[in-house]
Each structure stands twice: as C-alpha cells, then as structure tokens.
Design a protein around this motif. Sequence first.
Motif, PDB file in Angstrom:
ATOM      1  N   UNK A   1       0.846  -1.176   0.000  1.00  0.00           N
ATOM      2  CA  UNK A   1       0.000   0.000   0.000  1.00  0.00           C
ATOM      3  C   UNK A   1       0.889   1.236   0.000  1.00  0.00           C
ATOM      4  N   UNK A   2       0.635   2.156  -0.915  1.00  0.00           N
ATOM      5  CA  UNK A   2       1.445   3.361  -1.009  1.00  0.00           C
ATOM      6  C   UNK A   2       0.876   4.498  -0.182  1.00  0.00           C
ATOM      7  N   UNK A   3       1.747   5.176   0.517  1.00  0.00           N
ATOM      8  CA  UNK A   3       1.323   6.317   1.333  1.00  0.00           C
ATOM      9  C   UNK A   3       1.467   7.597   0.539  1.00  0.00           C
ATOM     10  N   UNK A   4       0.489   8.493   0.663  1.00  0.00           N
ATOM     11  CA  UNK A   4       0.584   9.787  -0.001  1.00  0.00           C
ATOM     12  C   UNK A   4       1.527  10.685   0.788  1.00  0.00           C
ATOM     13  N   UNK A   5       2.476  11.290   0.096  1.00  0.00           N
ATOM     14  CA  UNK A   5       3.421  12.189   0.745  1.00  0.00           C
ATOM     15  C   UNK A   5       3.251  13.586   0.174  1.00  0.00           C
ATOM     16  N   UNK A   6       3.305  14.571   1.055  1.00  0.00           N
ATOM     17  CA  UNK A   6       3.240  15.950   0.597  1.00  0.00           C
ATOM     18  C   UNK A   6       4.007  16.840   1.561  1.00  0.00           C
ATOM     19  N   UNK A   7       4.532  17.903   1.017  1.00  0.00           N
ATOM     20  CA  UNK A   7       5.263  18.885   1.808  1.00  0.00           C
ATOM     21  C   UNK A   7       4.667  20.261   1.539  1.00  0.00           C
ATOM     22  N   UNK A   8       4.462  20.996   2.602  1.00  0.00           N
ATOM     23  CA  UNK A   8       4.059  22.396   2.489  1.00  0.00           C
ATOM     24  C   UNK A   8       5.268  23.220   2.894  1.00  0.00           C
ATOM     25  N   UNK A   9       5.708  24.109   2.015  1.00  0.00           N
ATOM     26  CA  UNK A   9       6.922  24.889   2.264  1.00  0.00           C
ATOM     27  C   UNK A   9       6.640  26.365   2.049  1.00  0.00           C
ATOM     28  N   UNK A  10       7.446  27.173   2.735  1.00  0.00           N
ATOM     29  CA  UNK A  10       7.342  28.612   2.540  1.00  0.00           C
ATOM     30  C   UNK A  10       8.658  29.256   2.944  1.00  0.00           C
ATOM     31  N   UNK A  11       8.855  30.466   2.475  1.00  0.00           N
ATOM     32  CA  UNK A  11      10.034  31.253   2.850  1.00  0.00           C
ATOM     33  C   UNK A  11       9.629  32.711   2.889  1.00  0.00           C
ATOM     34  N   UNK A  12      10.236  33.457   3.807  1.00  0.00           N
ATOM     35  CA  UNK A  12      10.020  34.901   3.812  1.00  0.00           C
ATOM     36  C   UNK A  12      11.284  35.541   3.249  1.00  0.00           C
ATOM     37  N   UNK A  13      11.127  36.340   2.237  1.00  0.00           N
ATOM     38  CA  UNK A  13      12.286  36.917   1.563  1.00  0.00           C
ATOM     39  C   UNK A  13      12.910  37.996   2.436  1.00  0.00           C
ATOM     40  N   UNK A  14      14.223  37.843   2.678  1.00  0.00           N
ATOM     41  CA  UNK A  14      15.008  38.811   3.449  1.00  0.00           C
ATOM     42  C   UNK A  14      14.334  39.146   4.776  1.00  0.00           C
ATOM     43  N   UNK A  76       7.042   0.119   2.755  1.00  0.00           N
ATOM     44  CA  UNK A  76       5.889   0.897   2.306  1.00  0.00           C
ATOM     45  C   UNK A  76       6.275   1.654   1.045  1.00  0.00           C
ATOM     46  N   UNK A  77       6.164   0.993  -0.080  1.00  0.00           N
ATOM     47  CA  UNK A  77       6.579   1.617  -1.335  1.00  0.00           C
ATOM     48  C   UNK A  77       5.540   2.630  -1.792  1.00  0.00           C
ATOM     49  N   UNK A  78       5.880   3.934  -1.771  1.00  0.00           N
ATOM     50  CA  UNK A  78       4.938   4.949  -2.256  1.00  0.00           C
ATOM     51  C   UNK A  78       4.617   4.723  -3.735  1.00  0.00           C
ATOM     52  N   UNK A  79       3.329   4.739  -4.064  1.00  0.00           N
ATOM     53  CA  UNK A  79       2.894   4.467  -5.426  1.00  0.00           C
ATOM     54  C   UNK A  79       2.382   5.706  -6.149  1.00  0.00           C
ATOM     55  N   UNK A  80       2.163   6.772  -5.414  1.00  0.00           N
ATOM     56  CA  UNK A  80       1.610   7.989  -6.010  1.00  0.00           C
ATOM     57  C   UNK A  80       2.688   9.057  -6.092  1.00  0.00           C
ATOM     58  N   UNK A  81       2.503  10.020  -6.984  1.00  0.00           N
ATOM     59  CA  UNK A  81       3.447  11.148  -7.025  1.00  0.00           C
ATOM     60  C   UNK A  81       3.431  11.910  -5.706  1.00  0.00           C
ATOM     61  N   UNK A  82       4.556  12.501  -5.389  1.00  0.00           N
ATOM     62  CA  UNK A  82       4.687  13.292  -4.169  1.00  0.00           C
ATOM     63  C   UNK A  82       4.291  14.728  -4.487  1.00  0.00           C
ATOM     64  N   UNK A  83       3.604  15.373  -3.580  1.00  0.00           N
ATOM     65  CA  UNK A  83       3.158  16.745  -3.796  1.00  0.00           C
ATOM     66  C   UNK A  83       4.027  17.709  -3.004  1.00  0.00           C
ATOM     67  N   UNK A  84       4.404  18.798  -3.655  1.00  0.00           N
ATOM     68  CA  UNK A  84       5.171  19.865  -3.011  1.00  0.00           C
ATOM     69  C   UNK A  84       4.365  21.149  -3.173  1.00  0.00           C
ATOM     70  N   UNK A  85       3.793  21.637  -2.096  1.00  0.00           N
ATOM     71  CA  UNK A  85       2.954  22.829  -2.130  1.00  0.00           C
ATOM     72  C   UNK A  85       3.756  24.054  -1.711  1.00  0.00           C
TER      73      UNK A  85
END
Length: 139
Positions: A1-14, A76-85
Amino acid sequence: MGAMMRILRDANWAGSVTSRRSTSGYFTFVGGNLVTWKSKKQRVVSRSSAEAEYRVMVQGVCELLWLRRLLRDLGFAPQKPMDLYFDNKVANAEIVSFPFISSEYQLTDVLTKAVSTVSTTVFLNSFDKLGMSDIFAST
C-alpha cells in the motif's frame, strides 16, 4: 500500500533585518500525518522572493526523496506522485515551468558530465546542435 506524501513549504524573503537572509519552513505529511517540520534561516541571501522560494523547493524535493527511500526500505513503497505545495507568485503566474528533457537532448551535459560518462554519439551530437562540430573548418 502506497502512502501519499506531501510537503508544504514557505520562505520569507530577506526576513532578517540585519543579515537580509530569508527564513524557510516546512511541514511534511505522510498519509495525512505530520512526520517532520522545520524552520531555519537560509545560509545565503536570496536576490528575490522567487529565489528564496525556489531554494525552499529544492530542500523540499530532497526531503521527499529521502522520505520516499526510507518508506520503501521499511516496506511501504509509495505508489503515487509526491506533492510539493508552495505559494510562490512566480510559479502561480506560470512565468517559469519545469518541463522534463531526456538526457539524450540535454545539451548542457557537455558542460557537466565527463566524456567517459556520456556516450560518444550523444557527446558529439551535442556539439553539432551547438554549431561546434568542427571549430577548425573554414567558414
């Protein structure tokens, strides 16, 4: 069964008034569960908010690949694309895209790979495409 992986990222400029360095932050989820998080000042000064955000994206891809390998090793081999938000306005405005190009057509391989690691045909074809097939030929 593949687990869905996602990352939410942000940066504040300077974000730092004294050093002008940006602060990056992210949350990583596997199957809806928060597994990693971090906030850190970037090591370099970014020239724009887009650069600060793209630095965060690179870190996000590295984190996703590491996590994917770890899950695979645990069975746990992930089967779906990974999301990067991320909320980068440059990406949302579709100013920059990231299309895939096969190594066979990637001209910059002649600048980044040793001749022994690239087939001779691909290497010579790259020079032809760049108009550099025979630098000694008369024009």
